[in-house]
Write an enzyme that holds these catalytic residues in place. Structure first.
Site, PDB file in Angstrom:
ATOM      1  N   HIS A 205       0.857  -1.175   0.000  1.00  0.00           N
ATOM      2  CA  HIS A 205       0.000   0.000   0.000  1.00  0.00           C
ATOM      3  C   HIS A 205       0.904   1.239   0.000  1.00  0.00           C
ATOM      4  O   HIS A 205       1.934   1.263   0.675  1.00  0.00           O
ATOM      5  CB  HIS A 205      -0.839   0.069   1.271  1.00  0.00           C
ATOM      6  CG  HIS A 205      -1.904  -0.983   1.400  1.00  0.00           C
ATOM      7  ND1 HIS A 205      -1.672  -2.321   1.221  1.00  0.00           N
ATOM      8  CD2 HIS A 205      -3.220  -0.873   1.739  1.00  0.00           C
ATOM      9  CE1 HIS A 205      -2.803  -2.990   1.427  1.00  0.00           C
ATOM     10  NE2 HIS A 205      -3.747  -2.136   1.741  1.00  0.00           N
ATOM     11  N   GLU A 208      -2.076   6.347  -0.059  1.00  0.00           N
ATOM     12  CA  GLU A 208      -3.508   6.374   0.273  1.00  0.00           C
ATOM     13  C   GLU A 208      -3.809   7.567   1.169  1.00  0.00           C
ATOM     14  O   GLU A 208      -4.754   8.317   0.924  1.00  0.00           O
ATOM     15  CB  GLU A 208      -3.894   5.080   0.979  1.00  0.00           C
ATOM     16  CG  GLU A 208      -5.331   5.027   1.463  1.00  0.00           C
ATOM     17  CD  GLU A 208      -5.634   3.796   2.296  1.00  0.00           C
ATOM     18  OE1 GLU A 208      -6.829   3.566   2.564  1.00  0.00           O
ATOM     19  OE2 GLU A 208      -4.694   3.064   2.681  1.00  0.00           O
TER      20      GLU A 208
END
Length: 342
Positions: A205, A208
Site C-alpha cells: 500500500h 492512500e
C-alpha cells in the site's frame, strides 16, 4: 421499471468476469460473521448488536478506522476462524462473478493472538481448496506487514512468509497508517528484499493517506510491482509520468477512500484523472462490509459517478487480470470471457 430490475449497465457489470486484487481478510468479514465472533468473544470492544456494530463502522478518519480494524482482528483467535473468513469472502465474491482473488492476510495479528504459524497456514491452505472445489473461485494470498508494529511486525510477517508459507502465497505487502512507516524504513526495506529474493511479489500500500513520497519509497525502496491505492500520485507530475511510462498497476478503491475520509465525496475522487493520464488502473473493494460496498458496487460507482461505459469497465476488468499473479493460460481464459461479454 421496478426497483428490482437492473439497468443495462448494471446487468453488464453483474455479468462481467472479475478479478479482485485488493481486499483484506478481516476487512472482508460480513456483518453476521463479525456479530458471531463478537458474541463468541464478548470480552472485546466490538459490539454484538447489529445496529451498534453498523454505528461502530462509521469512521471518523483513517486512524479511527485502523482502531476499529484492529478490534475486529482481535476477534479472530483460532485457525478455524481464519478458514471461516477466507471461505466467507470467496462465497461473497463468487456471487459477483469474481473468478480469482488475491486476498491480503496480516499474519502477525494472528501470531499476537497466540495462533501458531503452521496452524494458520493449514487453515489458509484448506480454505483455498474449499473455495476452488465448492465455489469455483481461485484464492491466492498476500502477506501484509501491519505498518504500525514497525520492525517487529516486519520480522514476524517475513518469518511466517519464509518458514510457513501457504501454498497459494504470491505476494508481500505493507498496510496500516502510512505516516508511521518512516522510522522503520530500513526494516521494511530489508523485509521486502528478503521476500522478493524468495520469489514473492512486492505489493505494498502507498499513497492512500500520504503524498507521492510514499509511492516513490514503495517503488524505489520496496521494489513495488503494484501499488495499493496510489491515489496521491496525481499531486506529482514526475510521478504521473513515471507511472504512465512503466504502466505500474494501481489498485484503486474509491468507496474505501470516501469512508476513511481521504476524499470528501466520490465526485472528488482522482480515479477519472488517473485514467485520463493513461495510468494502469484496477478497481477493488478493500474492506467491503466495513465500507458498505462490494466489488460489483465499485464497478457501479465507476459507471454511475465517473461515467464509464461497458468498454471502459471491461478495460478495468482486463487490467486486473493482467496485473494478477495468475499464469498466462488462466489470464487468457478470463480475458477471453470478458471480451466475449462485449
Amino acid at each position: 421499471m421496478t426497483s428490482t430490475q437492473s439497468t443495462p449497465i448494471e446487468a453488464f457489470i453483474d455479468a462481467l468476469p472479475k478479478v479482485e486484487l485488493h481486499v483484506h481478510l478481516v476487512g472482508s468479514a460480513s456483518v453476521p460473521t463479525v456479530l458471531e465472533l463478537a458474541r463468541r468473544h464478548p470480552d472485546g470492544p466490538v459490539p454484538a448488536d447489529e445496529r451498534e456494530l453498523r454505528a461502530f463502522y462509521e469512521f471518523r478518519d483513517f486512524p479511527h478506522f485502523a482502531e476499529v480494524y484492529e478490534a475486529v482482528s482481535g476477534l479472530v483467535r483460532t485457525p478455524e476462524d481464519v478458514g471461516t473468513l477466507v471461505f466467507g469472502v470467496a462465497r461473497d465474491l463468487a456471487a459477483q462473478n469474481v473468478r480469482y482473488v488475491e486476498l491480503t492476510v496480516t499474519p502477525y495479528t494472528h501470531q499476537r493472538a497466540g495462533m501458531p504459524m503452521p496452524a494458520v497456514t493449514e487453515a489458509l491452505d484448506h480454505a483455498v481448496r474449499e473455495a476452488r472445489e465448492r465455489l469455483g473461485v481461485r484464492v491466492a494470498y498476500i502477506f501484509d506487514i501491519p505498518g504500525e508494529f514497525g520492525a517487529e511486525g516486519a520480522r514476524g510477517t517475513l518469518e511466517h512468509a519464509l518458514s510457513h508459507p501457504p501454498e497459494a502465497l504470491v505476494g508481500f505487502g505493507i498496510g496500516g497508517i502510512e505516516q508511521m512507516r518512516t522510522p522503520h524504513r530500513d526494516a521494511f526495506r530489508d523485509a521486502f528484499a528478503a521476500a522478493r529474493a524468495a520469489g514473492l511479489r512486492s505489493l505494498p500500500h502507498a499513497g492512500e493517506m500520504t503524498g507521492p513520497e510514499t509511492i516513490w519509497e514503495a517503488i524505489e525502496g520496496l521494489g513495488a510491482e503494484r501499488i495499493g491505492h496510489g491515489t496521491s500520485c496525481v499531486r506529482d507530475p514526475r510521478l504521473i509520468a513515471h507511472l504512465r511510462e512503466t504502466q505500474l498497476p494501481l489498485e484503486v478503491c474509491p468507496t474505501s477512500n470516501l469512508r476513511t475520509g481521504q476524499v470528501p465525496d466520490l465526485s472528488a475522487h482522482p480515479m477519472p484523472r488517473m485514467l485520463e493520464e493513461g495510468l494502469f488502473v484496477t478497481l477493488n473493494s478493500d474492506d467491503p462490509p466495513m465500507f458498505d460496498t462490494t466489488l460489483t458496487g465499485e464497478y457501479r460507482v465507476a459507471a454511475e459517478v465517473f461515467g464509464l461505459g461497458p468498454a471502459e469497465l471491461a478495460a478495468l476488468a482486463r487490467n486486473a487480470v493482467a496485473a494478477s499473479s495468475l499464469g498466462a493460460a488462466d489470464r487468457k481464459a478470463i480475458t477471453d470471457d470478458i471480451d466475449a461479454l462485449l
